[in-house]
Design a protein around this motif. Structure first.
Motif, PDB file in Angstrom:
ATOM      1  N   PHE A   1       2.921   6.194  -2.544  1.00 10.02           N
ATOM      2  CA  PHE A   1       4.044   7.045  -2.899  1.00 10.02           C
ATOM      3  C   PHE A   1       4.263   7.108  -4.411  1.00 10.02           C
ATOM      4  CE2 PHE A   1       5.689   6.064   1.541  1.00 10.02           C
ATOM      5  CZ  PHE A   1       5.362   7.311   2.038  1.00 10.02           C
ATOM      6  N   THR A   2       3.971   6.029  -5.112  1.00  2.42           N
ATOM      7  CA  THR A   2       4.220   5.974  -6.561  1.00  2.42           C
ATOM      8  C   THR A   2       3.030   6.464  -7.374  1.00  2.42           C
ATOM      9  OG1 THR A   2       5.699   4.105  -6.223  1.00  2.42           O
ATOM     10  CG2 THR A   2       4.901   4.459  -8.459  1.00  2.42           C
ATOM     11  N   ASP A   3       1.878   5.863  -7.162  1.00  3.40           N
ATOM     12  CA  ASP A   3       0.709   6.157  -8.003  1.00  3.40           C
ATOM     13  C   ASP A   3      -0.024   7.435  -7.615  1.00  3.40           C
ATOM     14  OD1 ASP A   3       1.391   3.754  -9.126  1.00  3.40           O
ATOM     15  OD2 ASP A   3      -0.316   2.641  -8.313  1.00  3.40           O
TER      16      ASP A   3
ATOM     17  N   LEU B   1       8.066   9.638   5.136  1.00  7.02           N
ATOM     18  CA  LEU B   1       8.115  10.471   3.950  1.00  7.02           C
ATOM     19  C   LEU B   1       8.406   9.624   2.713  1.00  7.02           C
ATOM     20  CD1 LEU B   1      10.290  13.433   5.307  1.00  7.02           C
ATOM     21  CD2 LEU B   1       7.786  13.318   5.115  1.00  7.02           C
ATOM     22  N   GLN B   2       7.943  10.099   1.578  1.00  8.01           N
ATOM     23  CA  GLN B   2       8.190   9.393   0.322  1.00  8.01           C
ATOM     24  C   GLN B   2       9.676   9.126   0.127  1.00  8.01           C
ATOM     25  OE1 GLN B   2       7.813  11.614  -3.376  1.00  8.01           O
ATOM     26  NE2 GLN B   2       6.802   9.856  -4.322  1.00  8.01           N
TER      27      GLN B   2
ATOM     28  N   LEU C   1       0.837  -1.202   0.000  1.00  6.85           N
ATOM     29  CA  LEU C   1       0.000   0.000   0.000  1.00  6.85           C
ATOM     30  C   LEU C   1       0.871   1.250   0.000  1.00  6.85           C
ATOM     31  CD1 LEU C   1      -2.775   1.422   0.252  1.00  6.85           C
ATOM     32  CD2 LEU C   1      -2.493   1.212   2.747  1.00  6.85           C
ATOM     33  N   LEU C   2       1.903   1.276   0.824  1.00  8.49           N
ATOM     34  CA  LEU C   2       2.803   2.433   0.860  1.00  8.49           C
ATOM     35  C   LEU C   2       3.431   2.667  -0.510  1.00  8.49           C
ATOM     36  CD1 LEU C   2       4.563   1.815   4.297  1.00  8.49           C
ATOM     37  CD2 LEU C   2       2.895   3.607   3.765  1.00  8.49           C
TER      38      LEU C   2
ATOM     39  N   HIS D   1       3.362  12.680  -0.408  1.00  4.64           N
ATOM     40  CA  HIS D   1       4.600  13.170   0.209  1.00  4.64           C
ATOM     41  C   HIS D   1       4.833  12.502   1.562  1.00  4.64           C
ATOM     42  CE1 HIS D   1       7.642  15.868   1.791  1.00  4.64           C
ATOM     43  NE2 HIS D   1       6.855  16.147   2.812  1.00  4.64           N
ATOM     44  N   ARG D   2       3.736  12.305   2.320  1.00  3.63           N
ATOM     45  CA  ARG D   2       3.869  11.815   3.699  1.00  3.63           C
ATOM     46  C   ARG D   2       2.691  10.911   4.056  1.00  3.63           C
ATOM     47  NH1 ARG D   2       4.850  12.440   9.063  1.00  3.63           N
ATOM     48  NH2 ARG D   2       3.201  13.196  10.401  1.00  3.63           N
ATOM     49  N   VAL D   3       3.005   9.805   4.727  1.00  4.74           N
ATOM     50  CA  VAL D   3       1.992   8.900   5.265  1.00  4.74           C
ATOM     51  C   VAL D   3       2.144   8.888   6.769  1.00  4.74           C
ATOM     52  CG1 VAL D   3       1.236   6.495   5.415  1.00  4.74           C
ATOM     53  CG2 VAL D   3       1.947   7.437   3.211  1.00  4.74           C
ATOM     54  N   GLN D   4       1.021   8.940   7.455  1.00  6.98           N
ATOM     55  CA  GLN D   4       1.068   8.869   8.913  1.00  6.98           C
ATOM     56  C   GLN D   4       0.088   7.829   9.424  1.00  6.98           C
ATOM     57  OE1 GLN D   4       0.170  13.041   9.565  1.00  6.98           O
ATOM     58  NE2 GLN D   4      -1.848  12.520  10.367  1.00  6.98           N
TER      59      GLN D   4
END
Length: 181
Positions: free
Chosen positions: A116-118, A169-170, A111-112, A122-125
């Motif tokens: 980040f790609t599709d 972060l990406q 999923l990450l 910028h940021r996942v929390q």
């Protein structure tokens, strides 16, 4: 969002998933650290209906994805945009019968990668109940950083609870090869 990992299919929720998702969310131990009480026969239809509608990630709508192993839903992944530009929050829940086999790690890592790609995130929390040690360990394993520990900041199920905020972060995900397995 629909994608495969080595062992899992990740896809939007289908009507035929109701019984397996109910099994996850009706389990009191599984729901211990979640914001909702365990589902009951009385709450099942409404709660499941909301998930069916959350089938495509957008600024206005979260997405709920089924994690499928051998044609059985063993977990769910949740993603929603925060108010900050190019930032999403994730959540996850898995059937306890499938804990300890690396399925959550495999699904969330994939999923990450998609986020980040599709989606050029910028940021996942991830925000979690501080008592949920398994989830904390998973976040670390995914290469996430603990950014905050809030003391008694959330009132849930009749008590104040602490929470942790993890972030990634990406650029960290792309360069962090230690999360291979």
């Amino acid at each position: 969002m629909n994608f495969q990992t080595e062992r899992l299919q990740i896809r939007p929720i289908l009507e035929s998933d109701e019984a397996e998702i109910f099994a996850i969310h009706s389990d009191a131990e599984t729901c211990r650290y979640m914001l909702h009480e365990p589902w009951t026969d009385a709450t099942r239809a409404e709660a499941f209906s909301k998930r069916l509608k959350q089938n495509q990630l957008s600024q206005a709508s979260p997405v709920t994805l089924a994690v499928v192993l051998d044609n059985q839903v063993i977990g769910e992944l949740f993603v929603w945009y925060t108010e900050m530009k190019e930032t999403v929050e994730i959540g996850y829940v898995f059937n306890r019968a499938f804990h300890g086999h690396g399925y959550a790690f495999e699904a969330i890592k994939a999923l990450l990668e998609r986020l980040f790609t599709d989606f050029s995130i910028h940021r996942v929390q991830a925000n979690l109940d501080a008592r949920n040690k398994a989830s904390e360990k998973l976040c670390y394993r995914l290469g996430m950083r603990k950014e905050a520990h809030f003391l008694q900041d959330y009132w849930t199920k009749g008590e104040w609870t602490d929470s942790f905020v993890f972030g990634l972060l990406q650029e960290e995900f792309v360069s962090n090869k230690k999360i291979e397995s």
